[in-house]
Design a protein around this motif. Structure first.
Motif, PDB file in Angstrom:
ATOM      1  N   LYS A 205     -24.799  22.285 -19.605  1.00  0.00           N
ATOM      2  CA  LYS A 205     -25.489  22.435 -20.692  1.00  0.00           C
ATOM      3  C   LYS A 205     -26.342  21.046 -21.129  1.00  0.00           C
ATOM      4  N   SER A 206     -27.083  21.251 -21.355  1.00  0.00           N
ATOM      5  CA  SER A 206     -27.818  20.290 -22.493  1.00  0.00           C
ATOM      6  C   SER A 206     -29.034  21.214 -23.438  1.00  0.00           C
ATOM      7  N   PHE A 207     -28.725  20.518 -24.676  1.00  0.00           N
ATOM      8  CA  PHE A 207     -28.726  20.703 -26.416  1.00  0.00           C
ATOM      9  C   PHE A 207     -29.803  20.342 -26.393  1.00  0.00           C
ATOM     10  N   SER A 208     -31.531  20.030 -27.364  1.00  0.00           N
ATOM     11  CA  SER A 208     -31.747  19.286 -27.752  1.00  0.00           C
ATOM     12  C   SER A 208     -32.380  19.563 -29.002  1.00  0.00           C
ATOM     13  N   ARG A 209     -32.862  19.232 -29.732  1.00  0.00           N
ATOM     14  CA  ARG A 209     -33.628  19.352 -30.871  1.00  0.00           C
ATOM     15  C   ARG A 209     -34.733  20.243 -31.408  1.00  0.00           C
ATOM     16  N   ASN A 210     -34.986  20.848 -31.888  1.00  0.00           N
ATOM     17  CA  ASN A 210     -35.866  21.287 -31.955  1.00  0.00           C
ATOM     18  C   ASN A 210     -36.453  20.602 -33.815  1.00  0.00           C
ATOM     19  N   GLN A 211     -37.721  20.530 -33.878  1.00  0.00           N
ATOM     20  CA  GLN A 211     -38.859  20.081 -34.717  1.00  0.00           C
ATOM     21  C   GLN A 211     -38.349  20.585 -35.729  1.00  0.00           C
ATOM     22  N   ASP A 212     -37.445  21.561 -36.019  1.00  0.00           N
ATOM     23  CA  ASP A 212     -37.152  21.713 -37.814  1.00  0.00           C
ATOM     24  C   ASP A 212     -35.164  21.246 -37.989  1.00  0.00           C
ATOM     25  N   GLY A 213     -34.751  20.399 -36.797  1.00  0.00           N
ATOM     26  CA  GLY A 213     -33.600  20.028 -36.781  1.00  0.00           C
ATOM     27  C   GLY A 213     -32.166  20.671 -35.967  1.00  0.00           C
TER      28      GLY A 213
ATOM     29  N   PRO B 178     -28.666  12.003 -33.570  1.00  0.00           N
ATOM     30  CA  PRO B 178     -28.344  12.464 -32.792  1.00  0.00           C
ATOM     31  C   PRO B 178     -29.859  14.045 -31.890  1.00  0.00           C
ATOM     32  N   THR B 179     -30.247  13.651 -31.100  1.00  0.00           N
ATOM     33  CA  THR B 179     -31.530  14.651 -30.385  1.00  0.00           C
ATOM     34  C   THR B 179     -31.030  15.000 -29.340  1.00  0.00           C
TER      35      THR B 179
END
Length: 192
Positions: A56-64, A180-181
């Protein structure tokens, strides 16, 4: 008679040399290849990751905030006749990536060359690092959006036969600031 024997001997020797050049490559018997015994011992750093994981890959949204997980598989295998490691991710969102991982005994470091289907590049990004305790830690110089010098730090942690975790984060030069991003959680699916 001698020319025929010489030719047969030459063919036998060349077939043995060819086998010796690829005996550690992925095959039906070893779909992820094998570590070459002549490779640097550090090649074993990636041994627990060899195989296929469901992740499962999680990345940051623009709002953090963290975006919803993206399902992916992550495959690691030995390449270059067991002298290096290659990995490939296949994500359900169609953004695939991979790396070639080579250990340099001269600099006592891993060099990881990254490529992606989302952003083809004329030159590959390169991370450098190695084992720190039970973790694989790699760095690449990278400025923050405000121009501050720093590094993008990648950490493989909780490495076991069951899987591993991965964290990508921007860090300041002294690592007092960390952001973390991207994070990935993996469970081993297949090892042979």
């Amino acid at each position: 008679m001698k020319p025929i024997l010489s030719l047969l001997l030459l063919l036998l020797l060349s077939s043995n040399l060819l086998f010796a050049q690829n005996e550690y490559e992925p095959s039906a018997a070893n779909p992820f290849g094998l570590a070459n015994p002549l490779a640097p011992p550090e090649l074993k750093d990636y041994q627990p990751l060899i195989g296929i994981c469901d992740c499962k890959s999680f990345s940051r949204n623009q709002d953090g905030s963290w975006a919803e997980a993206v399902a992916m598989t992550w495959e690691f295998k030995y390449i270059m006749n067991g002298m290096a490691v290659q990995d490939q991710t296949l994500k359900v969102d169609g953004k695939h990536s991979g790396s070639i991982r080579q250990y340099s005994s001269d600099s006592s470091a891993w060099y990881v060359h990254y490529f992606s289907s989302a952003a083809p590049s004329p030159s590959l990004g390169t991370w450098k690092g190695g084992m720190e305790g039970d973790e694989i830690v790699l760095y690449k110089p990278q400025k923050a959006p405000n121009g501050t010098d720093g590094m993008f730090k990648i950490t493989f942690s909780e490495i076991s036969a069951a899987g591993f975790n991965w964290l990508g984060q921007w860090v300041s030069m002294d690592e007092s600031v960390k952001f973390p991003t991207w994070k990935i959680e993996c469970t081993k699916q297949k090892t042979s």
